[in-house]
Write a protein that holds these residues in place. Sequence first.
Motif, mmCIF file in Angstrom:
data_model
loop_
_atom_site.group_PDB
_atom_site.id
_atom_site.type_symbol
_atom_site.label_atom_id
_atom_site.label_comp_id
_atom_site.label_asym_id
_atom_site.label_seq_id
_atom_site.Cartn_x
_atom_site.Cartn_y
_atom_site.Cartn_z
ATOM 1 N N GLU A 20 -8.177 -6.294 -6.222
ATOM 2 C CA GLU A 20 -7.350 -6.876 -7.274
ATOM 3 C C GLU A 20 -6.701 -5.805 -8.143
ATOM 4 O O GLU A 20 -5.573 -5.959 -8.597
ATOM 5 C CB GLU A 20 -8.199 -7.809 -8.149
ATOM 6 N N ASP A 21 -7.433 -4.722 -8.425
ATOM 7 C CA ASP A 21 -6.944 -3.637 -9.272
ATOM 8 C C ASP A 21 -6.964 -2.338 -8.463
ATOM 9 O O ASP A 21 -7.943 -1.602 -8.493
ATOM 10 C CB ASP A 21 -7.828 -3.504 -10.520
ATOM 11 N N PRO A 22 -5.877 -2.043 -7.728
ATOM 12 C CA PRO A 22 -5.878 -0.858 -6.867
ATOM 13 C C PRO A 22 -6.146 0.442 -7.629
ATOM 14 O O PRO A 22 -6.896 1.292 -7.166
ATOM 15 C CB PRO A 22 -4.478 -0.837 -6.256
ATOM 16 N N GLU A 23 -5.555 0.609 -8.803
ATOM 17 C CA GLU A 23 -5.727 1.842 -9.569
ATOM 18 C C GLU A 23 -7.192 2.048 -9.937
ATOM 19 O O GLU A 23 -7.746 3.129 -9.746
ATOM 20 C CB GLU A 23 -4.856 1.810 -10.828
ATOM 21 N N GLY A 24 -7.811 1.018 -10.464
ATOM 22 C CA GLY A 24 -9.220 1.105 -10.840
ATOM 23 C C GLY A 24 -10.109 1.357 -9.641
ATOM 24 O O GLY A 24 -11.048 2.163 -9.704
ATOM 25 N N TYR A 25 -9.813 0.700 -8.532
ATOM 26 C CA TYR A 25 -10.616 0.859 -7.321
ATOM 27 C C TYR A 25 -10.528 2.292 -6.800
ATOM 28 O O TYR A 25 -11.534 2.933 -6.521
ATOM 29 C CB TYR A 25 -10.144 -0.124 -6.247
ATOM 30 N N VAL A 26 -9.319 2.810 -6.690
ATOM 31 C CA VAL A 26 -9.126 4.155 -6.137
ATOM 32 C C VAL A 26 -9.766 5.202 -7.047
ATOM 33 O O VAL A 26 -10.448 6.113 -6.581
ATOM 34 C CB VAL A 26 -7.627 4.449 -5.913
ATOM 35 N N ARG A 27 -9.587 5.067 -8.364
ATOM 36 C CA ARG A 27 -10.191 6.029 -9.289
ATOM 37 C C ARG A 27 -11.720 5.980 -9.213
ATOM 38 O O ARG A 27 -12.364 7.020 -9.211
ATOM 39 C CB ARG A 27 -9.726 5.759 -10.717
ATOM 40 N N LYS A 28 -12.278 4.800 -9.134
ATOM 41 C CA LYS A 28 -13.735 4.691 -9.055
ATOM 42 C C LYS A 28 -14.256 5.312 -7.757
ATOM 43 O O LYS A 28 -15.280 5.985 -7.757
ATOM 44 C CB LYS A 28 -14.172 3.231 -9.168
ATOM 45 N N PHE A 72 0.835 -1.199 0.000
ATOM 46 C CA PHE A 72 0.000 0.000 0.000
ATOM 47 C C PHE A 72 0.871 1.251 0.000
ATOM 48 O O PHE A 72 0.636 2.186 -0.761
ATOM 49 C CB PHE A 72 -0.933 0.006 1.213
ATOM 50 N N ARG A 73 1.894 1.267 0.840
ATOM 51 C CA ARG A 73 2.796 2.415 0.911
ATOM 52 C C ARG A 73 3.466 2.660 -0.436
ATOM 53 O O ARG A 73 3.531 3.792 -0.917
ATOM 54 C CB ARG A 73 3.857 2.194 1.998
ATOM 55 N N GLU A 74 3.921 1.610 -1.102
ATOM 56 C CA GLU A 74 4.552 1.744 -2.418
ATOM 57 C C GLU A 74 3.552 2.256 -3.465
ATOM 58 O O GLU A 74 3.893 3.082 -4.307
ATOM 59 C CB GLU A 74 5.141 0.410 -2.873
ATOM 60 N N TYR A 75 2.335 1.769 -3.383
ATOM 61 C CA TYR A 75 1.298 2.229 -4.314
ATOM 62 C C TYR A 75 1.063 3.732 -4.144
ATOM 63 O O TYR A 75 1.033 4.484 -5.115
ATOM 64 C CB TYR A 75 -0.013 1.465 -4.098
ATOM 65 N N VAL A 76 0.917 4.166 -2.898
ATOM 66 C CA VAL A 76 0.654 5.585 -2.628
ATOM 67 C C VAL A 76 1.828 6.443 -3.098
ATOM 68 O O VAL A 76 1.634 7.463 -3.760
ATOM 69 C CB VAL A 76 0.362 5.823 -1.130
ATOM 70 N N GLU A 77 3.038 6.032 -2.799
ATOM 71 C CA GLU A 77 4.211 6.801 -3.222
ATOM 72 C C GLU A 77 4.301 6.883 -4.749
ATOM 73 O O GLU A 77 4.637 7.929 -5.292
ATOM 74 C CB GLU A 77 5.494 6.175 -2.672
ATOM 75 N N GLY A 78 3.998 5.795 -5.420
ATOM 76 C CA GLY A 78 4.121 5.761 -6.874
ATOM 77 C C GLY A 78 2.988 6.449 -7.616
ATOM 78 O O GLY A 78 3.171 6.939 -8.729
ATOM 79 N N ARG A 79 1.802 6.498 -7.033
ATOM 80 C CA ARG A 79 0.621 6.999 -7.750
ATOM 81 C C ARG A 79 0.067 8.312 -7.224
ATOM 82 O O ARG A 79 -0.873 8.852 -7.794
ATOM 83 C CB ARG A 79 -0.485 5.933 -7.701
ATOM 84 N N ALA A 130 -10.253 8.530 -0.923
ATOM 85 C CA ALA A 130 -10.182 7.322 -1.757
ATOM 86 C C ALA A 130 -9.137 6.357 -1.217
ATOM 87 O O ALA A 130 -9.370 5.137 -1.167
ATOM 88 C CB ALA A 130 -9.874 7.699 -3.203
ATOM 89 N N LEU A 131 -7.991 6.875 -0.800
ATOM 90 C CA LEU A 131 -6.937 6.000 -0.270
ATOM 91 C C LEU A 131 -7.328 5.388 1.073
ATOM 92 O O LEU A 131 -7.002 4.234 1.349
ATOM 93 C CB LEU A 131 -5.623 6.774 -0.152
ATOM 94 N N MET A 132 -8.052 6.130 1.900
ATOM 95 C CA MET A 132 -8.522 5.560 3.171
ATOM 96 C C MET A 132 -9.478 4.400 2.919
ATOM 97 O O MET A 132 -9.401 3.363 3.582
ATOM 98 C CB MET A 132 -9.200 6.633 4.018
ATOM 99 N N LYS A 133 -10.377 4.580 1.947
ATOM 100 C CA LYS A 133 -11.311 3.495 1.631
ATOM 101 C C LYS A 133 -10.562 2.298 1.059
ATOM 102 O O LYS A 133 -10.898 1.153 1.349
ATOM 103 C CB LYS A 133 -12.379 3.989 0.669
ATOM 104 N N ALA A 134 -9.554 2.567 0.232
ATOM 105 C CA ALA A 134 -8.767 1.478 -0.343
ATOM 106 C C ALA A 134 -7.984 0.745 0.741
ATOM 107 O O ALA A 134 -7.877 -0.485 0.714
ATOM 108 C CB ALA A 134 -7.814 2.012 -1.406
ATOM 109 N N LEU A 135 -7.450 1.484 1.694
ATOM 110 C CA LEU A 135 -6.675 0.868 2.770
ATOM 111 C C LEU A 135 -7.516 -0.128 3.558
ATOM 112 O O LEU A 135 -7.053 -1.220 3.888
ATOM 113 C CB LEU A 135 -6.121 1.949 3.706
ATOM 114 N N SER A 136 -8.766 0.219 3.819
ATOM 115 C CA SER A 136 -9.604 -0.678 4.616
ATOM 116 C C SER A 136 -9.938 -1.974 3.881
ATOM 117 O O SER A 136 -10.281 -2.965 4.505
ATOM 118 C CB SER A 136 -10.894 0.042 5.033
ATOM 119 N N ARG A 137 -9.826 -1.970 2.542
ATOM 120 C CA ARG A 137 -10.136 -3.173 1.759
ATOM 121 C C ARG A 137 -8.924 -3.670 0.969
ATOM 122 O O ARG A 137 -9.057 -4.457 0.040
ATOM 123 C CB ARG A 137 -11.273 -2.865 0.783
#
Length: 183
Positions: free
Chosen positions: A54-62, A9-16, A42-49
């Motif tokens: 499966e697709d973090p980018e799609g999930y966060v954007r949605k 998650f930390r790497e995803y946040v730093e990269g995106r 969006a990142l808080m909601k993603a963190l909880s799930r």
Amino acid sequence: MDPQDHERFREYVEGRWSSLLRLANLLTGGDRHEAEDLVQIALMKALSRWRHIEDPEGYVRKVMYRHQISRWRLRRPHREPTFATPPADFGVADGTSAADLRITVGQALARLTPRQRTMLVLRYFEDLSETEVAATLGCSVGTVRSTTHRSLARLRRLAPELDTPERAATGIPSSNLPKGAHT
């Protein structure tokens, strides 16, 4: 959350982060604080799930799209920001023309309603089809078409300098504008 998931998650946040912030900036009409809030929500909601995504980018954007939609569905009075008019010598060929165009488009987008701005961002900046936009926003394809048409018409009224002979003289191709925005 186990340490491996936490690290992913930390790497995803730093990269995106910067890419997500650019999208949020478009969705919020250039309000930096609202854009940061939108990304963080969006990142808080993603963190909880995170473990189940499966697709973090799609999930966060949605999540960002849907949260922004819920904000413009709220019945608060719309405040239209005011901006200074662009200078008369908009077409100076000193390399700043592309930056001027981006600023003008950003200012015009900020003056649209949140619904109009969201439609144009999804359609032309995120390059989603009408069907994908309809599915994302939970509306019909006809609603997407009509709202997009009205949004482009308003964008042309708000920033007529985007499609003038002076802009053409700057060497900026019409392809830098959203499809349909220069007709």
